[in-house]
Motif scaffolding. Structure first.
Motif, PDB file in Angstrom:
ATOM      1  N   VAL A  58      -3.341  60.836  60.159  1.00 29.00           N
ATOM      2  CA  VAL A  58      -2.095  60.345  59.560  1.00 29.00           C
ATOM      3  C   VAL A  58      -2.236  58.865  59.220  1.00 29.00           C
ATOM      4  O   VAL A  58      -1.872  58.428  58.121  1.00 29.00           O
ATOM      5  N   HIS A  59      -2.797  58.108  60.141  1.00 28.47           N
ATOM      6  CA  HIS A  59      -3.029  56.677  59.907  1.00 28.47           C
ATOM      7  C   HIS A  59      -3.888  56.481  58.664  1.00 28.47           C
ATOM      8  O   HIS A  59      -3.561  55.678  57.786  1.00 28.47           O
ATOM      9  N   ASP A  60      -4.990  57.205  58.579  1.00 31.50           N
ATOM     10  CA  ASP A  60      -5.907  57.060  57.443  1.00 31.50           C
ATOM     11  C   ASP A  60      -5.246  57.463  56.129  1.00 31.50           C
ATOM     12  O   ASP A  60      -5.480  56.832  55.097  1.00 31.50           O
ATOM     13  N   THR A  61      -4.410  58.491  56.171  1.00 35.40           N
ATOM     14  CA  THR A  61      -3.694  58.908  54.963  1.00 35.40           C
ATOM     15  C   THR A  61      -2.732  57.818  54.517  1.00 35.40           C
ATOM     16  O   THR A  61      -2.659  57.499  53.328  1.00 35.40           O
ATOM     17  N   PHE A  62      -2.008  57.222  55.464  1.00 37.58           N
ATOM     18  CA  PHE A  62      -1.106  56.132  55.127  1.00 37.58           C
ATOM     19  C   PHE A  62      -1.871  54.947  54.558  1.00 37.58           C
ATOM     20  O   PHE A  62      -1.384  54.248  53.681  1.00 37.58           O
ATOM     21  N   GLU A  63      -3.049  54.719  55.069  1.00 35.73           N
ATOM     22  CA  GLU A  63      -3.855  53.588  54.609  1.00 35.73           C
ATOM     23  C   GLU A  63      -4.308  53.785  53.157  1.00 35.73           C
ATOM     24  O   GLU A  63      -4.335  52.850  52.370  1.00 35.73           O
ATOM     25  N   LYS A  64      -4.617  55.020  52.805  1.00 35.42           N
ATOM     26  CA  LYS A  64      -5.146  55.325  51.472  1.00 35.42           C
ATOM     27  C   LYS A  64      -4.053  55.520  50.419  1.00 35.42           C
ATOM     28  O   LYS A  64      -4.289  55.315  49.242  1.00 35.42           O
ATOM     29  N   ARG A  65      -2.882  55.989  50.865  1.00 34.72           N
ATOM     30  CA  ARG A  65      -1.813  56.311  49.919  1.00 34.72           C
ATOM     31  C   ARG A  65      -0.708  55.272  50.001  1.00 34.72           C
ATOM     32  O   ARG A  65      -0.055  55.136  51.010  1.00 34.72           O
ATOM     33  N   ALA A  66      -0.476  54.602  48.910  1.00 33.92           N
ATOM     34  CA  ALA A  66       0.598  53.607  48.882  1.00 33.92           C
ATOM     35  C   ALA A  66       1.759  54.189  48.082  1.00 33.92           C
ATOM     36  O   ALA A  66       2.392  55.123  48.505  1.00 33.92           O
ATOM     37  N   ASN A  67       1.983  53.643  46.917  1.00 35.99           N
ATOM     38  CA  ASN A  67       3.059  54.093  46.047  1.00 35.99           C
ATOM     39  C   ASN A  67       2.607  55.359  45.320  1.00 35.99           C
ATOM     40  O   ASN A  67       1.642  55.328  44.573  1.00 35.99           O
ATOM     41  N   PRO A  68       3.299  56.477  45.509  1.00 35.65           N
ATOM     42  CA  PRO A  68       2.878  57.707  44.837  1.00 35.65           C
ATOM     43  C   PRO A  68       2.980  57.643  43.317  1.00 35.65           C
ATOM     44  O   PRO A  68       2.358  58.446  42.620  1.00 35.65           O
ATOM     45  N   ALA A  69       3.714  56.682  42.787  1.00 35.95           N
ATOM     46  CA  ALA A  69       3.866  56.549  41.335  1.00 35.95           C
ATOM     47  C   ALA A  69       2.941  55.485  40.755  1.00 35.95           C
ATOM     48  O   ALA A  69       2.981  55.223  39.554  1.00 35.95           O
ATOM     49  N   LYS A  70       2.112  54.883  41.603  1.00 35.08           N
ATOM     50  CA  LYS A  70       1.238  53.806  41.120  1.00 35.08           C
ATOM     51  C   LYS A  70       0.320  54.327  40.013  1.00 35.08           C
ATOM     52  O   LYS A  70      -0.275  55.386  40.132  1.00 35.08           O
ATOM     53  N   GLY A  71       0.222  53.547  38.957  1.00 42.36           N
ATOM     54  CA  GLY A  71      -0.629  53.925  37.837  1.00 42.36           C
ATOM     55  C   GLY A  71       0.093  54.707  36.754  1.00 42.36           C
ATOM     56  O   GLY A  71      -0.456  54.946  35.693  1.00 42.36           O
ATOM     57  N   PHE A  72       1.316  55.132  37.043  1.00 40.23           N
ATOM     58  CA  PHE A  72       2.088  55.859  36.041  1.00 40.23           C
ATOM     59  C   PHE A  72       2.977  54.898  35.278  1.00 40.23           C
ATOM     60  O   PHE A  72       3.500  53.943  35.831  1.00 40.23           O
ATOM     61  N   GLY A  73       3.155  55.179  34.011  1.00 38.62           N
ATOM     62  CA  GLY A  73       4.030  54.372  33.169  1.00 38.62           C
ATOM     63  C   GLY A  73       5.283  55.148  32.813  1.00 38.62           C
ATOM     64  O   GLY A  73       5.567  56.203  33.359  1.00 38.62           O
ATOM     65  N   MET A  74       6.021  54.589  31.843  1.00 44.36           N
ATOM     66  CA  MET A  74       7.257  55.229  31.423  1.00 44.36           C
ATOM     67  C   MET A  74       7.005  56.607  30.830  1.00 44.36           C
ATOM     68  O   MET A  74       7.829  57.516  30.991  1.00 44.36           O
ATOM     69  N   GLY A  75       5.889  56.777  30.193  1.00 47.43           N
ATOM     70  CA  GLY A  75       5.576  58.080  29.594  1.00 47.43           C
ATOM     71  C   GLY A  75       5.516  59.182  30.647  1.00 47.43           C
ATOM     72  O   GLY A  75       6.036  60.278  30.444  1.00 47.43           O
ATOM     73  N   GLU A  76       4.901  58.884  31.754  1.00 50.47           N
ATOM     74  CA  GLU A  76       4.777  59.878  32.820  1.00 50.47           C
ATOM     75  C   GLU A  76       6.048  59.988  33.667  1.00 50.47           C
ATOM     76  O   GLU A  76       6.422  61.068  34.112  1.00 50.47           O
ATOM     77  N   MET A  77       6.704  58.844  33.893  1.00 49.86           N
ATOM     78  CA  MET A  77       7.875  58.825  34.761  1.00 49.86           C
ATOM     79  C   MET A  77       9.153  59.214  34.031  1.00 49.86           C
ATOM     80  O   MET A  77      10.089  59.686  34.651  1.00 49.86           O
TER      81      MET A  77
END
Length: 108
Positions: free
Chosen positions: A21-40
C-alpha cells in the motif's frame, strides 16, 4: 497467565500488505495527471483535480509515513515472535534431551 497465540504468517503478510500500500501511494499521485481538457471534458473538473493534487500530496505524505511505521512495527513483531518461538522450541528440545539422557543413564 492466559494462553496466547500469534499467527506469525498472518503478521508477516500484514507487514507485506502495508508495504505494498505504501509503495502504491508512493507511485500514484494525481490520477488525472497528464490529462488535459480533451480527456477530462471540462476545465472545472481539471481545476478540481489540480486542487485535489495539491491537498493529496500533503495528506499522502503523512499517510505514507504512518504506513511505513505500521509496516516496521508489524515486521518487527513477526520477527520477534518467530525468534521467541525458535528460542522456546530450542530450550524445550534441550530440556527433553537432558531428561532423556538422565533416564537412559539411570536405567543402564
Amino acid at each position: 497467565m492466559g494462553d496466547q497465540e500469534a499467527d506469525i504468517g498472518r503478521i508477516k503478510e500484514s507487514a507485506r500488505a502495508l508495504k505494498r500500500v505504501h509503495d502504491t501511494f508512493e507511485k500514484r499521485a494525481n490520477p488525472a495527471k497528464g490529462f488535459g481538457m480533451g480527456e477530462m471534458g471540462s476545465q472545472k473538473l481539471l481545476n478540481a483535480f489540480d486542487e485535489f493534487d495539491s491537498n493529496w500530496k500533503i495528506h499522502r505524505r503523512k499517510l505514507m509515513e504512518e504506513l511505513e511505521k505500521l509496516h516496521k512495527i508489524t515486521k518487527a513483531a513477526a520477527d520477534s515472535y518467530e525468534e521467541l518461538d525458535s528460542e522456546l522450541a530450542r530450550a524445550l528440545r534441550e530440556s527433553d534431551k537432558e531428561s532423556g539422557k538422565g533416564k537412559k543413564g539411570g536405567g543402564s
